[in-house]
Structures are given as C-alpha cells and as structure tokens.
Design an enzyme around this catalytic site. Structure first.
Site, PDB file in Angstrom:
ATOM      1  N   CYS A  58      -3.474 -28.594 -48.109  1.00  0.00           N
ATOM      2  CA  CYS A  58      -3.378 -29.958 -47.550  1.00  0.00           C
ATOM      3  C   CYS A  58      -2.061 -30.078 -46.775  1.00  0.00           C
ATOM      4  CB  CYS A  58      -3.438 -30.989 -48.669  1.00  0.00           C
ATOM      5  SG  CYS A  58      -4.845 -30.720 -49.773  1.00  0.00           S
ATOM      6  N   CYS A  61       1.011 -32.305 -47.911  1.00  0.00           N
ATOM      7  CA  CYS A  61       1.403 -32.357 -49.328  1.00  0.00           C
ATOM      8  C   CYS A  61       2.607 -31.487 -49.677  1.00  0.00           C
ATOM      9  CB  CYS A  61       0.207 -31.968 -50.197  1.00  0.00           C
ATOM     10  SG  CYS A  61       0.523 -32.266 -51.949  1.00  0.00           S
ATOM     11  N   CYS A  98      -1.726 -43.687 -63.946  1.00  0.00           N
ATOM     12  CA  CYS A  98      -2.494 -42.659 -63.235  1.00  0.00           C
ATOM     13  C   CYS A  98      -1.777 -41.313 -63.324  1.00  0.00           C
ATOM     14  CB  CYS A  98      -2.642 -43.098 -61.779  1.00  0.00           C
ATOM     15  SG  CYS A  98      -3.541 -41.910 -60.781  1.00  0.00           S
ATOM     16  N   CYS A 130      -6.347 -43.619 -65.155  1.00  0.00           N
ATOM     17  CA  CYS A 130      -6.878 -42.951 -63.964  1.00  0.00           C
ATOM     18  C   CYS A 130      -6.288 -41.552 -63.936  1.00  0.00           C
ATOM     19  CB  CYS A 130      -6.482 -43.729 -62.711  1.00  0.00           C
ATOM     20  SG  CYS A 130      -7.141 -43.017 -61.179  1.00  0.00           S
ATOM     21  N   CYS A 190     -12.354 -43.808 -57.813  1.00  0.00           N
ATOM     22  CA  CYS A 190     -11.169 -44.212 -57.042  1.00  0.00           C
ATOM     23  C   CYS A 190     -11.115 -43.264 -55.851  1.00  0.00           C
ATOM     24  CB  CYS A 190      -9.916 -44.080 -57.913  1.00  0.00           C
ATOM     25  SG  CYS A 190      -8.388 -44.443 -57.006  1.00  0.00           S
ATOM     26  N   ARG A 262      -5.953 -50.653 -52.816  1.00  0.00           N
ATOM     27  CA  ARG A 262      -4.598 -50.365 -53.307  1.00  0.00           C
ATOM     28  C   ARG A 262      -3.681 -49.948 -52.154  1.00  0.00           C
ATOM     29  NH1 ARG A 262      -5.650 -50.505 -58.789  1.00  0.00           N
ATOM     30  NH2 ARG A 262      -7.739 -49.797 -59.377  1.00  0.00           N
TER      31      ARG A 262
HETATM   32  N1  SAM Z   1      -4.637 -32.194 -56.462  1.00  0.00           N
HETATM   33  C1  SAM Z   1      -5.447 -33.327 -56.569  1.00  0.00           C
HETATM   34  C2  SAM Z   1      -6.260 -33.570 -55.329  1.00  0.00           C
HETATM   35  O1  SAM Z   1      -5.747 -33.476 -54.218  1.00  0.00           O
HETATM   36  O2  SAM Z   1      -7.442 -33.869 -55.471  1.00  0.00           O
HETATM   37  C3  SAM Z   1      -4.716 -34.589 -56.950  1.00  0.00           C
HETATM   38  C4  SAM Z   1      -3.300 -34.872 -56.506  1.00  0.00           C
HETATM   39  S1  SAM Z   1      -3.086 -35.341 -54.807  1.00  0.00           S
HETATM   40  C5  SAM Z   1      -1.333 -35.336 -54.653  1.00  0.00           C
HETATM   41  C6  SAM Z   1      -3.584 -37.038 -54.718  1.00  0.00           C
HETATM   42  C7  SAM Z   1      -3.591 -37.703 -53.354  1.00  0.00           C
HETATM   43  O3  SAM Z   1      -2.276 -38.047 -52.971  1.00  0.00           O
HETATM   44  C8  SAM Z   1      -4.107 -36.918 -52.182  1.00  0.00           C
HETATM   45  O4  SAM Z   1      -5.495 -36.912 -52.121  1.00  0.00           O
HETATM   46  C9  SAM Z   1      -3.509 -37.654 -51.000  1.00  0.00           C
HETATM   47  O5  SAM Z   1      -4.434 -38.620 -50.537  1.00  0.00           O
HETATM   48  C10 SAM Z   1      -2.271 -38.321 -51.587  1.00  0.00           C
HETATM   49  N2  SAM Z   1      -1.041 -37.747 -50.999  1.00  0.00           N
HETATM   50  C11 SAM Z   1      -0.508 -36.548 -51.272  1.00  0.00           C
HETATM   51  N3  SAM Z   1       0.609 -36.324 -50.536  1.00  0.00           N
HETATM   52  C12 SAM Z   1       0.785 -37.428 -49.760  1.00  0.00           C
HETATM   53  C13 SAM Z   1       1.762 -37.796 -48.772  1.00  0.00           C
HETATM   54  N4  SAM Z   1       2.742 -36.979 -48.416  1.00  0.00           N
HETATM   55  N5  SAM Z   1       1.640 -39.001 -48.192  1.00  0.00           N
HETATM   56  C14 SAM Z   1       0.634 -39.834 -48.547  1.00  0.00           C
HETATM   57  N6  SAM Z   1      -0.315 -39.525 -49.458  1.00  0.00           N
HETATM   58  C15 SAM Z   1      -0.255 -38.339 -50.058  1.00  0.00           C
HETATM   59  C1  DTB Z   2      -3.602 -41.807 -54.161  1.00  0.00           C
HETATM   60  O1  DTB Z   2      -4.479 -42.013 -53.301  1.00  0.00           O
HETATM   61  N1  DTB Z   2      -2.299 -41.966 -53.963  1.00  0.00           N
HETATM   62  C2  DTB Z   2      -1.560 -41.569 -55.134  1.00  0.00           C
HETATM   63  C3  DTB Z   2      -2.682 -41.354 -56.181  1.00  0.00           C
HETATM   64  N2  DTB Z   2      -3.862 -41.413 -55.392  1.00  0.00           N
HETATM   65  C4  DTB Z   2      -2.649 -40.178 -57.041  1.00  0.00           C
HETATM   66  C5  DTB Z   2      -0.687 -40.385 -54.864  1.00  0.00           C
HETATM   67  C6  DTB Z   2       0.308 -40.604 -53.760  1.00  0.00           C
HETATM   68  C7  DTB Z   2       1.143 -39.396 -53.628  1.00  0.00           C
HETATM   69  C8  DTB Z   2       2.262 -39.573 -52.666  1.00  0.00           C
HETATM   70  C9  DTB Z   2       3.056 -38.359 -52.429  1.00  0.00           C
HETATM   71  C10 DTB Z   2       3.793 -37.819 -53.613  1.00  0.00           C
HETATM   72  O2  DTB Z   2       4.318 -38.556 -54.438  1.00  0.00           O
HETATM   73  O3  DTB Z   2       3.840 -36.585 -53.707  1.00  0.00           O
HETATM   74 FE1  SF4 Z   3      -3.924 -30.910 -51.846  1.00  0.00          FE
HETATM   75 FE2  SF4 Z   3      -1.561 -31.577 -52.829  1.00  0.00          FE
HETATM   76 FE3  SF4 Z   3      -3.800 -32.227 -54.200  1.00  0.00          FE
HETATM   77 FE4  SF4 Z   3      -2.991 -29.694 -54.025  1.00  0.00          FE
HETATM   78  S1  SF4 Z   3      -1.893 -31.365 -55.009  1.00  0.00           S
HETATM   79  S2  SF4 Z   3      -5.080 -30.448 -53.685  1.00  0.00           S
HETATM   80  S3  SF4 Z   3      -2.127 -29.565 -51.974  1.00  0.00           S
HETATM   81  S4  SF4 Z   3      -3.175 -33.000 -52.202  1.00  0.00           S
END
Ligand code: SAM
Ligand code: DTB
Ligand code: SF4
Length: 326
Positions: A58, A61, A98, A130, A190, A262
């Site tokens: 991603c 991320c 969460c 969550c 969600c 949200r």
């Molecule tokens: N690994 C799992 C997955 O991706 O399904 C769960 C954790 S992931 C960090 C949860 C969500 O956080 C992602 O789907 C994304 O929408 C959001 N997210 C992650 N990094 C972000 C960023 N830099 N800015 C905004 N949203 C972010």
């Molecule tokens: C979602 O849509 N936003 C939250 C929650 N689901 C898990 C996560 C936001 C993550 C923002 C970047 C970070 O903290 O790494």
């Molecule tokens: Fe993608 Fe980050 Fe979730 Fe891993 S933790 S699946 S890199 S959003």
C-alpha cells in the site's frame, strides 16, 4: 423494504457530488438530522497491536515493508498492554476501541488466539469493539464475532480504476470478498477509504458509489485523508482541497443515511472550521487521542475545546462533562 440502491450509477453519485457546495451540505445536514442526533459525535480510540513489516505494498502506508518509513516494527503486543490502552481510552472519553494489525491476512495460530482474547477483554470493558487485521476466512470471522467483535474494518481505499496505482499485492476483488465474509458472519461492516492520494474527483465518486452500492451498506464508513508519510511513494502528494472532503462526507451521508460516517485520519492537517463543516455535512465520529495507529492525531485537549466550541457531545469523561457544564 430495503432502501439500498444496488443499481446506483456513477452519474447519480456525480450529480450529487457536483451540486453547489452549500446546497449539498444543506441536503446532507437535513438527512443527518432525520437519522441521527446532530449534537453527538462518537469517539473511538485506535491501537496498533502489531506494527510494521507488512508484506502488502500500500503506497500510502508507513507499515509496508515495501516502503522506507523510519517506523519501529513491533510483534503482536501482549494482552496487558491492550487492557491498559483500552482502559485509558475509556477513562479518556472514548466509547469505541479499534485494534489494527499490519497483517496481509489472519493466520490460525497463537497470535490469532491472543487477538480473540484481546477482543473478549475489550468487550468486557463495555467498549464497542472494532478490529482491522487484513483478510479473514469465514471461520476466523465467526470466531471474532463470537469473541464479541462488533465491527470489522476493511477499506476499499479508492475507486476500482485508481486502486492499481496504489496497491498491487491485493486486488479490489479480494477486498470485496473479505467484506462479504464479514457481512455473512453477522458482524457489522466498517468500510471506507482514503482521499487525497492523487486520485481524480471521479475516483472519489467511484469509491462512494462502491460503498453505497453494498447491500446493506457498511454500518460504518471511515473517510480518511492521506497522512503523507516520509519514505512512502505518496509522501509528496498535494493536499486535498477541504471542499472535496466536505463533498465526500455529504454524499456519504445522503447515500448511507443511517451509517456512522467517521472523519478519520488526517484531522491534524485540517482547520477547525473545515471539521465543523464536515460535522454539519453529517460526519458523526472521530478518533480521539494523541495517536492513530502509527501517525500522530490532534491532541485530545484540542478536541475537547473543539467540541465545546461547537456544542458537541461525545467525549464521555468526567473532566469534559464538568468543562461543558461551566
Ligand atoms: N493491515 C490491515 C489492512 O490494511 O487491511 C489493517 C491496518 S491499515 C493501517 C487500516 C487502514 O488505515 C487502511 O486501509 C487505510 O485506509 C488507512 N491508512 C493507512 N495509512 C494511512 C495514511 N497514511 N493516511 C490515511 N489513511 C491511512
Ligand atoms: C481507518 O479507515 N482509519 C484508521 C482505522 N481505519 C484503522 C486507521 C488510520 C491510520 C492512519 C495512519 C497511521 O496511523 O498509520
Ligand atoms: Fe496495507 Fe498498511 Fe494495512 Fe499493510 S498495514 S495491508 S501496508 S494498509
């Protein structure tokens, strides 16, 4: 009769999205007031239970092993640490907790057993629960449900067309399949996305169409704006104009009137006036606390002040109640 529009077209969503901004917000506010108490904004707190070294790519991320952020990785944390964080979240005013793990998918091992124990324990603290753990099977979803998980978070992130520009290691179809597994388990869904990743307005419209076409629509719709992270391919993405976020929130509220919308990641980069406009347009939940998963959030104190300024309720601790009475 179901009020879900499974034949919703992109043009129908675009027609709403491109209305004059104040007409759109007015209609969304009307819809919001018909379905929710407009003075209440629910507060959730996030905790990263397994951090970094994620095999997915991603491009937004901090936790992807494909990116070069300077994040410290951490294996699945101990139950005690979750109890401490959840207890603090509750006494700090959140009523929803969460847990997020940087996994591609859940594996049937001791770690999963520990996550189930985390869910049972957080639920026993009388918090809404969550979790977001990546892809899950039917059996795993049922175990999470039985442990007391109220919602499973799994985002579509963007439109089907733009998705491949952002993530290549997991398909849009994979995501829809995971969402179906969650839905069939009886847990609440969600599901939302991220705005400001360099997508077009049409992509934002496409994401909302995908969310609203689900039958039933997700009970919870997190709208994140990109937090640009150094070392990720999206680090230098131009900021999303605030009116685009307001439009997206308003269209989500109109098309998914009963869902929680949200205002999730990215509030630190927004003005208070911009956030107020999002609450007017139907956003009714935020993440409360100084940290999201890995990124900083607005401080709790500044959110207490914002809620006071806007006469909003939802931060449930005694100190806040006192401050509101004064
Ligand atoms: N690994 C799992 C997955 O991706 O399904 C769960 C954790 S992931 C960090 C949860 C969500 O956080 C992602 O789907 C994304 O929408 C959001 N997210 C992650 N990094 C972000 C960023 N830099 N800015 C905004 N949203 C972010
Ligand atoms: C979602 O849509 N936003 C939250 C929650 N689901 C898990 C996560 C936001 C993550 C923002 C970047 C970070 O903290 O790494
Ligand atoms: Fe993608 Fe980050 Fe979730 Fe891993 S933790 S699946 S890199 S959003």
């Amino acid at each position: 009769m179901s009020d879900v529009n499974t034949t919703l077209t992109r043009d129908e969503v675009a027609e709403l999205y491109r209305r004059p901004l104040l007409d759109l917000v007015f209609e969304a506010a009307r819809m919001h007031r018909a379905n929710h108490d407009p003075h209440v904004v629910q507060c959730s707190t996030l905790l990263s239970i397994k951090t970094g070294a994620c095999p997915e790519d991603c491009s937004y991320c901090s936790q992807s092993a494909h990116n070069n952020s300077d994040l410290d990785t951490e294996k699945l944390i101990e139950l005690d640490a979750v109890v401490k964080a959840a207890t603090e979240a509750k006494s700090g005013g959140a009523d929803r907790f969460c847990m997020g793990a940087a996994w591609r998918q859940v594996k049937d091992n001791a770690d999963f057993e520990r996550v189930l124990e985390m869910v049972r324990t957080v639920k026993a603290l009388d918090l809404e629960t969550c979790a977001t753990l990546g892809m899950i099977t039917k059996d795993q979803a049922e175990k999470l449900r039985d442990a007391g998980l109220d919602y499973y978070n799994h985002n579509l992130d963007t439109s089907p067309e733009y998705y491949g520009e952002v993530i290549t290691t997991r398909t849009y179809e994979d995501r829809l399949e995971t969402l179906a597994v969650v839905r069939n388990s009886g847990m609440k869904v969600c599901c939302g996305g991220i705005l400001g990743m360099g997508e077009t307005e049409d992509d934002r419209i496409g994401l909302i169409q995908q969310l609203a076409m689900q039958d039933p629509p997700p009970e919870s719709v997190p709208i994140n704006t990109l937090i640009p992270v150094e070392g990720t391919p999206l680090a230098d993405t131009p900021l999303l104009p605030w009116n685009q976020l307001v439009r997206a929130v308003a269209v989500c509220r109109i098309l998914m009137p009963k869902s929680m919308v949200r205002l999730s990641a990215g509030r630190s980069g927004m003005t208070e006036e911009g956030q107020a406009m999002c609450f007017l347009a139907g956003a009714n939940s935020i993440f409360l606390g100084d940290q999201l998963l890995t990124a900083p959030n607005r401080s709790k104190n500044s959110d207490v002040e914002l809620f006071e300024m806007l006469d909003l309720e939802g931060i449930n601790d005694a100190k806040t109640a006192e401050a509101i009475e004064v």
